[in-house]
Scaffold this motif. Structure first.
Motif, PDB file in Angstrom:
ATOM      1  N   TRP A  42       0.843  -1.198   0.000  1.00  0.00           N
ATOM      2  CA  TRP A  42       0.000   0.000   0.000  1.00  0.00           C
ATOM      3  C   TRP A  42       0.875   1.245   0.000  1.00  0.00           C
ATOM      4  O   TRP A  42       1.991   1.229   0.520  1.00  0.00           O
ATOM      5  N   ARG A  53      -4.284  15.898 -12.124  1.00  0.00           N
ATOM      6  CA  ARG A  53      -3.382  15.196 -11.216  1.00  0.00           C
ATOM      7  C   ARG A  53      -2.231  16.103 -10.801  1.00  0.00           C
ATOM      8  O   ARG A  53      -1.911  17.080 -11.464  1.00  0.00           O
ATOM      9  N   ASP A 101     -11.734   9.432  -5.023  1.00  0.00           N
ATOM     10  CA  ASP A 101     -11.298   9.284  -6.417  1.00  0.00           C
ATOM     11  C   ASP A 101     -10.515  10.523  -6.810  1.00  0.00           C
ATOM     12  O   ASP A 101     -10.601  11.584  -6.165  1.00  0.00           O
ATOM     13  N   TYR A 102      -9.735  10.385  -7.891  1.00  0.00           N
ATOM     14  CA  TYR A 102      -9.059  11.546  -8.457  1.00  0.00           C
ATOM     15  C   TYR A 102     -10.104  12.466  -9.078  1.00  0.00           C
ATOM     16  O   TYR A 102     -11.137  12.006  -9.572  1.00  0.00           O
ATOM     17  N   LEU A 136      -7.903  14.596  -4.177  1.00  0.00           N
ATOM     18  CA  LEU A 136      -8.936  13.573  -4.215  1.00  0.00           C
ATOM     19  C   LEU A 136     -10.256  14.204  -3.829  1.00  0.00           C
ATOM     20  O   LEU A 136     -10.290  15.150  -3.033  1.00  0.00           O
ATOM     21  N   GLU A 140      -1.655  15.925  -4.514  1.00  0.00           N
ATOM     22  CA  GLU A 140      -2.710  15.225  -5.248  1.00  0.00           C
ATOM     23  C   GLU A 140      -4.072  15.557  -4.661  1.00  0.00           C
ATOM     24  O   GLU A 140      -4.254  15.523  -3.434  1.00  0.00           O
ATOM     25  N   ALA A 148      -1.414   4.339  -8.839  1.00  0.00           N
ATOM     26  CA  ALA A 148      -2.171   3.726  -7.749  1.00  0.00           C
ATOM     27  C   ALA A 148      -3.570   4.318  -7.709  1.00  0.00           C
ATOM     28  O   ALA A 148      -3.797   5.427  -8.196  1.00  0.00           O
ATOM     29  N   GLN A 149      -4.479   3.581  -7.090  1.00  0.00           N
ATOM     30  CA  GLN A 149      -5.849   4.048  -6.894  1.00  0.00           C
ATOM     31  C   GLN A 149      -6.154   4.113  -5.401  1.00  0.00           C
ATOM     32  O   GLN A 149      -5.783   3.217  -4.641  1.00  0.00           O
ATOM     33  N   PRO A 150      -6.832   5.179  -4.951  1.00  0.00           N
ATOM     34  CA  PRO A 150      -7.220   5.246  -3.533  1.00  0.00           C
ATOM     35  C   PRO A 150      -8.187   4.120  -3.187  1.00  0.00           C
ATOM     36  O   PRO A 150      -9.122   3.836  -3.943  1.00  0.00           O
ATOM     37  N   LEU A 190      -3.611   4.009  -0.710  1.00  0.00           N
ATOM     38  CA  LEU A 190      -3.767   3.747  -2.132  1.00  0.00           C
ATOM     39  C   LEU A 190      -3.161   2.390  -2.456  1.00  0.00           C
ATOM     40  O   LEU A 190      -2.160   1.973  -1.849  1.00  0.00           O
ATOM     41  N   ARG A 191      -3.755   1.714  -3.420  1.00  0.00           N
ATOM     42  CA  ARG A 191      -3.218   0.419  -3.858  1.00  0.00           C
ATOM     43  C   ARG A 191      -2.471   0.603  -5.168  1.00  0.00           C
ATOM     44  O   ARG A 191      -3.061   1.024  -6.164  1.00  0.00           O
TER      45      ARG A 191
END
Length: 420
Positions: A305, A364, A357-358, A371, A369, A348-350, A387-388
């Motif tokens: 992560w 970006r 989300d972005y 979100l 960043e 990566a995605q939250p 984030l993964r």
């Protein structure tokens, strides 16, 4: 009456359209991430952090070992596991000293760190990079590159370049020949082309053949109408043709040849089908970033992560549409708040809290960043967002270390190869 009827229909249409607005996807941190959030609030460094869950890593490693069942040798892929501490840990748990390396500085780092390592290049190195390896290798090491490094050769031109390198160094070089078994990314394209290279090798005593390497990443992405098993059979049939061609050169073909292939996305197929390989290279399956969410890896667990502190928790208004913010968040509750992170632009995605989300309308940032999310997340500027990663290769080099988790507790640190 007609006008009133039309107005009624219009109102119903508006109500129906309003009913289709996005639902609130926001949630607070679940139990797992809530505990991590508390630990980082207490013991975090206040910087974006790469977290490795050792319990999940162990489960993935044990699953991999069980599936291979001792029938295939395992080679750990350094580009996806780019930490000496991580590689040492996995080498011990999985009982291997075989590593696949894709970057010349990493090759030097592993040679210094693993005296008993068997290092195979995963891609052909420019001969200048190979020369740098020898120039930068300390002379006092127990590591012997003449016995422990295998260079990858993908063409007759590179074959001759490595002959010249061996002459310049005054030492023998071990090589493996890259073959194209369907990926169409280079290597010897036909058994006949391989035979021509073997003919040359007869007159090149400075190079010692160890075996073959054929990568089959295309198998995992094969179109449904053909299927993965058929693609694997086709790739393996090509591999066997190359083996048959090479074996005719009995004086060159080793008694125990290296027959490398596979990868995180296909190792399970090779373990099940018992293909022509005698070893597979695996890295990302042990961490399972999001790009490896496939049916073949469904029992592997995400173990890596990115955690980033929330710098600012603000209203979600856009700078050029502030007056529209009440309407935007009424339509989409997931635009109620904006959260600015320390750093960003990671692949990566939250994932926690859920519903973040972005902001595609904002863009970006690698610095802060942005979100967006609903008030349901309950985030403040004391919290962390998780984030993964989509991939692990290259990502570890963006961080100076991995912070280790055991049973949800922060228990240590491993440096990454580029920073150890």
């Amino acid at each position: 009456m007609k006008r009133r009827h039309l107005l009624g229909l219009g109102a119903l249409g508006l109500l129906g359209g309003w009913a289709l607005r996005p639902t609130d996807r926001g949630r607070e941190h679940d139990v797992y991430f809530a505990a991590l959030n508390r630990h980082l609030q207490r013991d975090g460094d206040g910087l974006p952090t790469l977290l490795l869950d050792l319990d999940r890593l162990d489960a993935n490693a044990d699953l991999l070992a069980a599936r291979l069942g001792g029938r295939l040798q395992l080679r750990l892929v350094a580009k996806s596991l780019a930490s000496i501490g991580l590689l040492e840990y996995l080498a011990k748990r999985l009982q291997t000293q075989r590593f696949m390396v894709f970057h010349q500085p990493q090759l030097n780092r592993l040679a210094r760190s693993f005296a008993q390592a068997d290092l195979l290049l995963g891609k052909p190195m420019p001969v200048a990079a190979a020369l740098n390896f020898y120039r930068q290798l300390p002379h006092h090491l127990d590591f012997d590159p003449d016995r422990q490094v295998t260079w990858l050769i993908d063409s007759q031109q590179r074959l001759m370049e490595y002959v010249e390198l061996a002459k310049a160094l005054g030492r023998p070089l071990r090589i493996a020949l890259e073959i194209d078994i369907g990926l169409k990314r280079g290597g010897f394209g036909t058994p006949q082309a391989l035979a021509e290279a073997m003919q040359q090798l007869r007159h090149l005593p400075a190079l010692t053949l160890q075996g073959l390497m054929g990568y089959d990443a295309h198998v995992a992405n094969n179109p449904p109408w053909q299927g993965q098993l058929q693609a694997l059979r086709d790739a393996d049939a090509r591999y066997r043709q190359f083996i048959s061609s090479a074996q005719t050169f009995t004086e060159l073909w080793p008694a125990e040849p290296l027959l490398n292939g596979g990868g995180s996305l296909t190792y399970r197929l090779h373990a099940q089908q018992q293909t022509s390989l005698n070893e597979v290279a695996v890295g990302s399956a042990l961490l399972k970033p999001a790009a490896f969410d496939t049916a073949l890896l469904d029992e592997h667990q995400p173990a890596l992560w990115i955690a980033s502190p929330v710098l600012k928790a603000l209203d979600g208004a856009l700078p050029y549409a502030q007056s529209l913010q009440p309407l935007l968040k009424a339509w989409n509750p997931n635009r109620q708040h904006a959260y600015y992170l320390y750093g960003g632009r990671w692949p990566a995605q939250p994932v926690s809290p859920a519903g973040l989300d972005y902001d595609k309308l904002y863009g970006r940032s690698a610095n802060q960043e942005r979100l967006i999310g609903s008030a349901t997340t309950q985030l403040t500027d004391r919290d962390w967002v998780f984030l993964r990663p989509a991939i692990s290769e290259g990502l570890l080099d963006d961080f100076s270390e991995l912070r280790l988790l055991r049973r949800g507790q922060l228990v240590g640190r491993w440096g990454t190869i580029g920073n150890a």
